[in-house]
Enzyme design. Structure first.
Site, PDB file in Angstrom:
ATOM      1  N   ASN A   1       0.864  -1.182   0.000  1.00 53.03           N
ATOM      2  CA  ASN A   1       0.000   0.000   0.000  1.00 53.03           C
ATOM      3  C   ASN A   1       0.905   1.239   0.000  1.00 53.03           C
ATOM      4  O   ASN A   1       1.685   1.444   0.929  1.00 53.03           O
ATOM      5  CB  ASN A   1      -0.904  -0.021   1.230  1.00 53.03           C
ATOM      6  CG  ASN A   1      -1.916   1.114   1.230  1.00 53.03           C
ATOM      7  OD1 ASN A   1      -1.601   2.238   0.871  1.00 53.03           O
ATOM      8  ND2 ASN A   1      -3.121   0.820   1.665  1.00 53.03           N
TER       9      ASN A   1
ATOM     10  N   HIS B   1      -5.567   3.577  -1.675  1.00 51.72           N
ATOM     11  CA  HIS B   1      -6.842   3.853  -1.010  1.00 51.72           C
ATOM     12  C   HIS B   1      -7.169   5.335  -1.221  1.00 51.72           C
ATOM     13  O   HIS B   1      -6.869   6.166  -0.372  1.00 51.72           O
ATOM     14  CB  HIS B   1      -6.740   3.517   0.477  1.00 51.72           C
ATOM     15  CG  HIS B   1      -8.031   3.614   1.225  1.00 51.72           C
ATOM     16  ND1 HIS B   1      -8.325   2.812   2.295  1.00 51.72           N
ATOM     17  CD2 HIS B   1      -9.105   4.432   1.085  1.00 51.72           C
ATOM     18  CE1 HIS B   1      -9.521   3.119   2.775  1.00 51.72           C
ATOM     19  NE2 HIS B   1     -10.012   4.111   2.049  1.00 51.72           N
TER      20      HIS B   1
ATOM     21  N   ARG C   1      -9.202   8.690  -1.165  1.00 49.79           N
ATOM     22  CA  ARG C   1     -10.299   9.253  -0.372  1.00 49.79           C
ATOM     23  C   ARG C   1     -10.844  10.497  -1.073  1.00 49.79           C
ATOM     24  O   ARG C   1     -10.147  11.119  -1.877  1.00 49.79           O
ATOM     25  CB  ARG C   1      -9.823   9.584   1.042  1.00 49.79           C
ATOM     26  CG  ARG C   1      -9.463   8.340   1.842  1.00 49.79           C
ATOM     27  CD  ARG C   1      -8.918   8.703   3.219  1.00 49.79           C
ATOM     28  NE  ARG C   1      -8.560   7.519   3.975  1.00 49.79           N
ATOM     29  CZ  ARG C   1      -9.388   6.838   4.751  1.00 49.79           C
ATOM     30  NH1 ARG C   1     -10.645   7.224   4.866  1.00 49.79           N
ATOM     31  NH2 ARG C   1      -8.974   5.774   5.421  1.00 49.79           N
TER      32      ARG C   1
ATOM     33  N   GLU D   1      -8.714   0.141  -2.871  1.00 52.79           N
ATOM     34  CA  GLU D   1      -9.605  -0.045  -1.732  1.00 52.79           C
ATOM     35  C   GLU D   1     -10.224   1.281  -1.331  1.00 52.79           C
ATOM     36  O   GLU D   1      -9.662   2.351  -1.582  1.00 52.79           O
ATOM     37  CB  GLU D   1      -8.869  -0.673  -0.547  1.00 52.79           C
ATOM     38  CG  GLU D   1      -7.760   0.180   0.041  1.00 52.79           C
ATOM     39  CD  GLU D   1      -7.088  -0.478   1.240  1.00 52.79           C
ATOM     40  OE1 GLU D   1      -7.077  -1.719   1.315  1.00 52.79           O
ATOM     41  OE2 GLU D   1      -6.565   0.268   2.088  1.00 52.79           O
TER      42      GLU D   1
ATOM     43  N   THR E   1      -8.335   6.475   9.403  1.00 51.99           N
ATOM     44  CA  THR E   1      -7.894   5.230   8.775  1.00 51.99           C
ATOM     45  C   THR E   1      -8.980   4.184   8.977  1.00 51.99           C
ATOM     46  O   THR E   1      -9.936   4.396   9.724  1.00 51.99           O
ATOM     47  CB  THR E   1      -6.560   4.753   9.387  1.00 51.99           C
ATOM     48  OG1 THR E   1      -6.082   3.616   8.651  1.00 51.99           O
ATOM     49  CG2 THR E   1      -6.713   4.386  10.846  1.00 51.99           C
TER      50      THR E   1
ATOM     51  N   HIS F   1      -3.965  -4.406   7.750  1.00 54.34           N
ATOM     52  CA  HIS F   1      -4.050  -3.382   8.788  1.00 54.34           C
ATOM     53  C   HIS F   1      -3.164  -3.745   9.981  1.00 54.34           C
ATOM     54  O   HIS F   1      -3.445  -4.671  10.732  1.00 54.34           O
ATOM     55  CB  HIS F   1      -5.479  -3.132   9.276  1.00 54.34           C
ATOM     56  CG  HIS F   1      -5.639  -1.745   9.852  1.00 54.34           C
ATOM     57  ND1 HIS F   1      -5.991  -0.661   9.070  1.00 54.34           N
ATOM     58  CD2 HIS F   1      -5.455  -1.262  11.091  1.00 54.34           C
ATOM     59  CE1 HIS F   1      -6.034   0.424   9.814  1.00 54.34           C
ATOM     60  NE2 HIS F   1      -5.702   0.095  11.042  1.00 54.34           N
TER      61      HIS F   1
ATOM     62  N   HIS G   1       1.600   1.139   6.050  1.00 51.26           N
ATOM     63  CA  HIS G   1       2.227   2.001   7.052  1.00 51.26           C
ATOM     64  C   HIS G   1       3.512   1.392   7.620  1.00 51.26           C
ATOM     65  O   HIS G   1       4.566   2.056   7.639  1.00 51.26           O
ATOM     66  CB  HIS G   1       1.240   2.285   8.182  1.00 51.26           C
ATOM     67  CG  HIS G   1       1.783   3.206   9.235  1.00 51.26           C
ATOM     68  ND1 HIS G   1       1.784   4.575   9.079  1.00 51.26           N
ATOM     69  CD2 HIS G   1       2.366   2.964  10.427  1.00 51.26           C
ATOM     70  CE1 HIS G   1       2.332   5.136  10.144  1.00 51.26           C
ATOM     71  NE2 HIS G   1       2.700   4.183  10.974  1.00 51.26           N
TER      72      HIS G   1
END
Length: 237
Positions: free
Chosen positions: A7, A43, A45, A70, A100, A190, A214
């Site tokens: 990611n 991801h 947003r 995602e 998150t 995650h 992360h």
């Protein structure tokens, strides 16, 4: 074989903090692939605070491994995914204002909505995955939505791993077994890290893919990106 999807949201966060195009999101994605990653995850947003919609289009033209988008299924997100046609879309129940992802779908309560959205993605030839916790009712409910896979939300595992790893993994083993029995593919993500990934992988043999951002990008600050990708891949051998 469990695939590693990197990611790259945090790369975009760093870029956006200064403006311009450093670090270059597309170059980092290609480097991750070159270093052995088997997928790239983004991801986007609505506020584009990290990955921008234009990034998604740019990456689609370049990524040669599995491209996974995602996010929360707003109409704009759905349209972006259908237009881009990634290998996989992962639906996450985090509203636009969330910092998150912090929970899985209630697949019973949201069954009708998920059925309609997933039907649209599958008509476009896109594999679907939905973010869920280890509640077996939600996993059984996932089957009724028509999704191809689930992605197990692993923050509770990561939090409890340093305290009691056997207890931390227990519900995930049960959940993965149930999903496999139902014919669902299994992803996870995650807070997975170099500390806890190997144990998770060893105990969930049905695992198709992990999506890690992360921790991996943070580790790369110390170990270098190429070495870090290789370290995560070794956890999955």
């Amino acid at each position: 074989m469990t695939r590693l999807s990197v990611n790259i949201n945090k790369i975009a966060t760093l870029r956006n903090a200064r403006g311009g195009n450093t670090p270059n999101v597309c170059k980092v994605a290609l480097d991750c692939e070159r270093f052995g990653a088997e997928g790239i995850t983004v991801h986007p947003r609505p506020d584009e605070r990290h990955i921008r919609y234009q990034d998604v289009s740019d990456l689609k033209a370049l990524v040669s491994t599995e491209f996974n988008i995602e996010g929360y299924p707003t109409r704009d997100f759905i349209d972006l995914v259908v237009k881009t046609k990634p290998a996989q879309v992962t639906l996450v129940p985090d509203p636009p204002e969330a910092l998150t992802s912090n929970a899985g779908w209630d697949t019973v309560k949201n069954q009708a909505i998920l059925i309609d959205i997933i039907k649209e993605f599958k008509a476009a030839g896109i594999r679907t995955s939905i973010f869920v916790d280890t509640n077996l009712t939600n996993i059984e409910g996932a089957l009724t939505t028509g999704t191809d896979r689930i992605e197990l939300y692993t923050e509770p595992y990561a939090t409890n791993y340093p305290i009691n790893k056997e207890e931390a993994i227990r519900s995930f083993v049960v959940a993965a077994k149930k999903a496999h029995e139902l014919g669902l593919g299994i992803n996870a993500g995650h807070d997975l890290s170099l500390e806890n990934l190997k144990y998770f992988h060893e105990n969930i043999p049905q695992l198709d893919e992990v999506s890690i951002g992360h921790a991996l990008i943070s580790d790369a600050l110390y170990y270098g990106l190429e070495n870090t990708v290789q370290m995560y891949l070794r956890c999955l051998k």
